[in-house]
Write a protein that holds these residues in place. Structure first.
Motif, PDB file in Angstrom:
ATOM      1  N   TRP A 146       0.823  -1.208   0.000  1.00 23.13           N
ATOM      2  CA  TRP A 146       0.000   0.000   0.000  1.00 23.13           C
ATOM      3  C   TRP A 146       0.858   1.259   0.000  1.00 23.13           C
ATOM      4  O   TRP A 146       0.658   2.162  -0.821  1.00 23.13           O
ATOM      5  N   PRO A 147       1.878   1.406   0.873  1.00 24.92           N
ATOM      6  CA  PRO A 147       2.728   2.597   0.776  1.00 24.92           C
ATOM      7  C   PRO A 147       3.683   2.555  -0.409  1.00 24.92           C
ATOM      8  O   PRO A 147       4.107   3.602  -0.910  1.00 24.92           O
ATOM      9  N   VAL A 148       4.028   1.359  -0.880  1.00 24.62           N
ATOM     10  CA  VAL A 148       4.962   1.247  -2.000  1.00 24.62           C
ATOM     11  C   VAL A 148       4.398   1.910  -3.244  1.00 24.62           C
ATOM     12  O   VAL A 148       5.097   2.621  -3.973  1.00 24.62           O
ATOM     13  N   PHE A 149       3.104   1.684  -3.497  1.00 22.25           N
ATOM     14  CA  PHE A 149       2.465   2.232  -4.690  1.00 22.25           C
ATOM     15  C   PHE A 149       1.646   3.486  -4.379  1.00 22.25           C
ATOM     16  O   PHE A 149       0.679   3.778  -5.081  1.00 22.25           O
ATOM     17  N   GLU A 185       9.899   0.140  -8.150  1.00 17.95           N
ATOM     18  CA  GLU A 185      10.570  -1.018  -8.741  1.00 17.95           C
ATOM     19  C   GLU A 185      11.834  -1.371  -7.952  1.00 17.95           C
ATOM     20  O   GLU A 185      12.144  -2.550  -7.743  1.00 17.95           O
ATOM     21  N   ALA A 186      12.549  -0.343  -7.487  1.00 20.71           N
ATOM     22  CA  ALA A 186      13.744  -0.584  -6.679  1.00 20.71           C
ATOM     23  C   ALA A 186      13.379  -1.225  -5.340  1.00 20.71           C
ATOM     24  O   ALA A 186      14.104  -2.087  -4.834  1.00 20.71           O
ATOM     25  N   ILE A 187      12.252  -0.823  -4.758  1.00 21.41           N
ATOM     26  CA  ILE A 187      11.801  -1.406  -3.490  1.00 21.41           C
ATOM     27  C   ILE A 187      11.480  -2.883  -3.664  1.00 21.41           C
ATOM     28  O   ILE A 187      11.893  -3.735  -2.865  1.00 21.41           O
ATOM     29  N   LEU A 188      10.727  -3.203  -4.717  1.00 22.56           N
ATOM     30  CA  LEU A 188      10.364  -4.601  -4.960  1.00 22.56           C
ATOM     31  C   LEU A 188      11.592  -5.457  -5.253  1.00 22.56           C
ATOM     32  O   LEU A 188      11.695  -6.591  -4.787  1.00 22.56           O
ATOM     33  N   LYS A 189      12.523  -4.907  -5.997  1.00 24.33           N
ATOM     34  CA  LYS A 189      13.738  -5.649  -6.311  1.00 24.33           C
ATOM     35  C   LYS A 189      14.547  -5.916  -5.053  1.00 24.33           C
ATOM     36  O   LYS A 189      15.061  -7.020  -4.839  1.00 24.33           O
ATOM     37  N   LEU A 190      14.662  -4.915  -4.188  1.00 29.52           N
ATOM     38  CA  LEU A 190      15.383  -5.095  -2.929  1.00 29.52           C
ATOM     39  C   LEU A 190      14.696  -6.135  -2.053  1.00 29.52           C
ATOM     40  O   LEU A 190      15.361  -6.949  -1.409  1.00 29.52           O
ATOM     41  N   ALA A 191      13.356  -6.121  -2.029  1.00 26.21           N
ATOM     42  CA  ALA A 191      12.620  -7.093  -1.218  1.00 26.21           C
ATOM     43  C   ALA A 191      12.915  -8.520  -1.677  1.00 26.21           C
ATOM     44  O   ALA A 191      13.178  -9.410  -0.854  1.00 26.21           O
TER      45      ALA A 191
END
Length: 396
Positions: free
Chosen positions: A77-80, A90-96
């Motif tokens: 929810w905060p990511v998007f 995209e960088a957040i998801l990749k790091l996750a």
């Protein structure tokens, strides 16, 4: 005459102890337990670019199902949120993913669309990640309630937005008092039978509603829910500590928690204002203003007595966090994960640096010894206690 020698066999360790060993796998002995460790606030800590899971990250069975999830999941929810650019999320998801997180929690149609685009763009192997999405029951929506029609249409719409063949867990957000529980569980069973979902769960349901759903599932031979999403942090403990462990032991419903980052713990420099977590005050008679951190600021002169006590707790927590070499938010994350009933803790982020800082809290787990946990209990002074049972004879 044949002499038979008895060979003593050592019993194998139970699965629970193996899970505990996983908690410290990957540390490589790099942590020095005799000194304070800097978590997240040190600029020298680089972002992880490898595929090695974060030290302290482990995988657990969700509920009593066979589904293995990381003990930390990404709440999108905060990511998007509108303020986050495409490059950032995209960088957040990749790091996750690189950190070992395998669970993504979706809460809105917008998030489903954006996540679906990323999954299609990057072509991740479907078996390597877990997607949970919600069916909302809202009075503001034209398509309200939890009727069979609404559930099936919502799931099919989510599949189209996510561009997936199936959803791992469909979560029903709030129970519908206007819809029979039999219709809800039969509809969820149909969704699973069709292959549109693998499991289903609940969010913000009471223990009575969860037990009613389980009873109906057993009665009509339907698939039972495996998880409840509930708020859980230092100032919201009753449901997660008193009732959900009982649900797990009796009917196998696990706990997916959220909330540590919504506490808005903040260190004050000037002493004039301080941030309080949402719902800290029982009275609404005092004016306040919401902040970006989901808290509100109050002048000391206008803080009620309950707020002053809460303010003292926040300062003591910040002081203890400083001694441990971490931030109050990281201490809150580690405290939540320390409780065995939490099988997956959802964390959100608006930048890769924020997610990195939150994940560093996993390295704090070995330092939360019995003495540290007792000190935290002394500061919080809010351990939930189950009320004594009332005899029906006394009510007559």
């Amino acid at each position: 005459m044949v002499i038979v020698k008895r060979v003593k066999r050592r019993c194998r360790a139970p699965i629970a102890s193996l899970d505990c060993m996983e908690e410290f796998s990957g540390t490589g002995g790099q942590l020095d337990f005799g000194r304070s460790i800097s978590l997240g606030s040190n600029a020298a800590l680089p972002l992880r670019h490898g595929s090695t899971p974060t030290p302290g990250l482990r995988y657990k069975n969700l509920g009593k199902s066979g589904l293995r999830v990381s003990n930390v999941g990404l709440g999108t929810w905060p990511v998007f949120s509108p303020g986050v650019s495409e490059e950032q999320y995209e960088a957040i998801l990749k790091l996750a993913v690189e950190s070992g997180i395998n669970l993504f929690d979706i809460s809105e149609a917008h998030s489903e669309t954006e996540l679906g685009k990323i999954l299609a763009k990057w072509g991740w192997k479907r078996s390597s990640f877990i997607v949970t999405t919600k069916i909302y029951w809202s009075l503001k929506s034209e398509e309200r309630g939890l009727s069979r029609k609404h559930i099936i249409e919502s799931v099919k719409a989510s599949l189209q937005r996510l561009q997936l063949n199936y959803i791992d867990i469909v979560i029903i957000y709030k129970a519908d008092p206007m819809c029979p529980m039999e219709e809800v569980v039969r509809a969820m069973n149909y969704v699973i039978q069709q292959g549109w979902a693998m499991y289903w769960g609940t969010a913000r349901w009471s223990q009575v509603e969860i037990m009613e759903a389980y009873t109906n599932c057993r009665q009509f031979n339907c698939v039972t829910p495996i998880v409840e999403q509930a708020e859980y942090h230092m100032f919201c403990r009753e449901k997660a500590e008193l009732y959900l462990p009982e649900m797990y032991n009796k009917i196998g419903v696990g706990l997916m928690a959220w909330g540590p980052l919504s506490m808005a713990l903040s260190d004050t420099q000037n002493g004039d204002k301080i941030l309080f977590p949402k719902g800290s005050f029982k009275t609404k008679s005092h004016s306040y203003s919401w902040t970006e951190e989901d808290g509100f600021a109050l002048n000391k002169e206008r803080v009620p007595e309950e707020g002053r006590r809460h303010c003292d707790k926040l300062r003591d927590l910040a002081s203890l966090a400083e001694k441990l070499g971490c931030s109050p938010t990281q201490l809150s994350i580690a405290w939540s994960l320390k409780h065995e009933s939490v099988q997956c803790l959802l964390l959100g982020a608006t930048t890769p640096e924020q997610l990195h800082s939150s994940l560093q809290a996993l390295q704090l787990l070995p330092r939360l010894s019995t003495s540290v946990m007792l000190e935290l209990e002394r500061i919080l002074d809010n351990r939930p206690i189950r009320p004594p049972p009332i005899s029906t004879l006394e009510l007559r």
